[in-house]
Design an enzyme around this catalytic site. Structure first.
Site, PDB file in Angstrom:
ATOM      1  N   ASP A 164      -8.374   2.222   6.924  1.00 44.08           N
ATOM      2  CA  ASP A 164      -7.042   2.825   7.026  1.00 44.08           C
ATOM      3  C   ASP A 164      -7.153   4.071   7.899  1.00 44.08           C
ATOM      4  O   ASP A 164      -8.234   4.619   8.098  1.00 44.08           O
ATOM      5  CB  ASP A 164      -6.504   3.153   5.622  1.00 44.08           C
ATOM      6  CG  ASP A 164      -4.977   3.140   5.571  1.00 44.08           C
ATOM      7  OD1 ASP A 164      -4.336   3.346   6.622  1.00 44.08           O
ATOM      8  OD2 ASP A 164      -4.427   2.948   4.470  1.00 44.08           O
ATOM      9  N   GLU A 180       0.806  -1.220   0.000  1.00 46.98           N
ATOM     10  CA  GLU A 180       0.000   0.000   0.000  1.00 46.98           C
ATOM     11  C   GLU A 180       0.832   1.261   0.000  1.00 46.98           C
ATOM     12  O   GLU A 180       0.501   2.242  -0.669  1.00 46.98           O
ATOM     13  CB  GLU A 180      -0.949   0.014   1.217  1.00 46.98           C
ATOM     14  CG  GLU A 180      -2.046   1.070   1.139  1.00 46.98           C
ATOM     15  CD  GLU A 180      -1.659   2.458   1.639  1.00 46.98           C
ATOM     16  OE1 GLU A 180      -2.425   3.397   1.412  1.00 46.98           O
ATOM     17  OE2 GLU A 180      -0.567   2.610   2.242  1.00 46.98           O
ATOM     18  N   GLU A 181       1.927   1.252   0.772  1.00 43.45           N
ATOM     19  CA  GLU A 181       2.672   2.504   0.958  1.00 43.45           C
ATOM     20  C   GLU A 181       3.353   2.989  -0.327  1.00 43.45           C
ATOM     21  O   GLU A 181       3.858   4.103  -0.375  1.00 43.45           O
ATOM     22  CB  GLU A 181       3.708   2.357   2.091  1.00 43.45           C
ATOM     23  CG  GLU A 181       3.088   2.228   3.492  1.00 43.45           C
ATOM     24  CD  GLU A 181       2.385   3.500   3.989  1.00 43.45           C
ATOM     25  OE1 GLU A 181       2.362   4.496   3.260  1.00 43.45           O
ATOM     26  OE2 GLU A 181       1.860   3.476   5.115  1.00 43.45           O
ATOM     27  N   HIS A 226       2.634   8.979   9.745  1.00 42.21           N
ATOM     28  CA  HIS A 226       3.939   8.833   9.060  1.00 42.21           C
ATOM     29  C   HIS A 226       5.058   9.501   9.860  1.00 42.21           C
ATOM     30  O   HIS A 226       6.093   9.887   9.306  1.00 42.21           O
ATOM     31  CB  HIS A 226       3.903   9.351   7.614  1.00 42.21           C
ATOM     32  CG  HIS A 226       3.254   8.371   6.663  1.00 42.21           C
ATOM     33  ND1 HIS A 226       3.327   8.483   5.304  1.00 42.21           N
ATOM     34  CD2 HIS A 226       2.540   7.242   6.895  1.00 42.21           C
ATOM     35  CE1 HIS A 226       2.671   7.469   4.736  1.00 42.21           C
ATOM     36  NE2 HIS A 226       2.182   6.705   5.692  1.00 42.21           N
TER      37      HIS A 226
HETATM   38 ZN   LIG Z   1      -2.171   3.421   5.431  1.00 48.17          ZN
END
Ligand SMILES: [Zn+2]
Length: 349
Positions: A245, A224-225, A325
């Site tokens: 998410d 996904e990233e 993040h």
């Molecule tokens: Zn995510």
């Protein structure tokens, strides 16, 4: 009808264990294995892997309603070895755009291609205050100036190579998991928290001897990233896909750590109006604390599926994650709200 109870102790233990498994994109296999082992105790699930390495769990329900799917990802930000410097230290190439300032002085593991794990830490190349004085704080935190100092006796490229380290070896950053007063603080709650939400919902239904209203595919994605995680792997008969998410918390955002959020629009555009409304109705019916929000710097696995041609109604829900993040934090209230929302969705037809 009230929702089945969530085993929050089990949720927390599973999440902490998952957070402690390094799984940068491209090296998420051990985390996928761990989730597979956990899900294998639920005998009603049919488990399989996509060729790309994602885990798919199918819970079959005998009726004529079209199946639905939920997805969350175990891969995280990370890096690979880009270069071995003449002083034996490493330059890295980042995966998923981790920002250097967020990992300066962090502990790391290099997963050498021959199988050994080598410990080290991330530093700026002007690290010593006694050598560089004020220059250290002025040095730009970028690919050029950040380096890995290995906890091994090496001062040359040759000695580092002798440790078994090669260009392209995977590097993980320590998650630093801590559970305090209902908060969970860790790197990479994005998106391991939501994988734990899905697992908790499956456990909760199973413990209560209940089944979803229709056949469900749970897609645990591993890319996904970097943007294409769940692009493939959801079968064409699936009518709705709920991406689970993290929700964005910070200045100007409606989301917070104590609610779940329905994202109406993100960097990839708006989600599906009809499925959004279904999610709102379910939240209200079950008194699930939720917000609606818009995320600017964000794309999801559901959108990866849409971009790849997937024809489904698509929604995005998730718990508020502070400092995403970066050094992330979630609260049990937002996490439980998300699990309950998944349960409400699974039980709805
Ligand atoms: Zn995510």
């Amino acid at each position: 009808m009230s929702l089945p109870t969530i085993d929050t102790n089990h949720f927390t233990k599973f999440l902490v264990d998952l957070l402690n498994i390094a799984s940068p994109t491209g090296f998420a296999g051990p985390a996928i294995d761990f989730v597979e082992k956990e899900l294998s105790q639920f005998k009603q699930l049919e488990l399989s892997r996509t060729r790309k390495g994602a885990l798919v769990a199918k819970w079959t329900v005998e009726n004529d309603l079209p199946p639905v799917a939920l997805t969350a990802h175990v891969d995280t930000l990370g890096a690979v070895v880009k270069e071995i410097k003449s002083n034996g230290r490493l330059k890295l190439s980042r995966i998923g755009g981790i920002q250097w300032n967020t990992v300066e002085t962090e502990g790391i593991w290099v997963f050498a291609s021959k199988g050994e794990k080598i410990r080290g830490s991330v530093l700026i190349d002007t690290a010593s205050g006694h050598v560089h004085g004020a220059a250290g704080s002025e040095t730009k935190r970028n690919d050029e100036h950040m380096e890995v100092r290995l906890d091994a006796r090496t001062t040359s490229e040759k000695e580092t190579r002798a440790l078994g380290i090669n260009i392209g070896d995977c590097v993980s950053f320590d998650p630093r998991v801590e559970v305090t007063h209902g908060f969970i603080r860790s790197r990479f709650l994005d998106d391991k928290a939501c994988v734990a939400n899905i697992v908790a919902a499956i456990k909760s239904l199973t413990d209560a001897n209940q089944s979803p209203a229709r056949t469900v595919y749970f897609h645990i994605s591993n890319y996904e990233e970097v943007g294409h995680g769940a692009a493939a792997g959801t079968p064409p008969e699936v009518a709705e896909l709920v991406t689970v998410d993290m929700a964005v918390v910070g200045a100007g955002q409606a989301s917070d750590e104590f609610n779940a959020t329905l994202c109406i629009k993100d960097g990839g555009g708006p989600y599906h109006f009809g499925l959004n409304n279904k999610m709102r109705v379910l939240a209200e019916k079950h008194n699930i604390p939720y917000k609606t929000d818009v995320y600017i710097y964000y794309g999801s696995d559901g959108e990866a599926f849409w971009s790849a041609g997937g024809d489904v109604a698509l929604a995005l829900i998730g718990p508020g994650i502070d400092a995403s993040h970066n050094y992330e934090r979630a609260h049990m209230d937002g996490l439980n709200a998300t699990t309950n929302w998944i349960l409400a969705y699974l039980l709805s037809d």
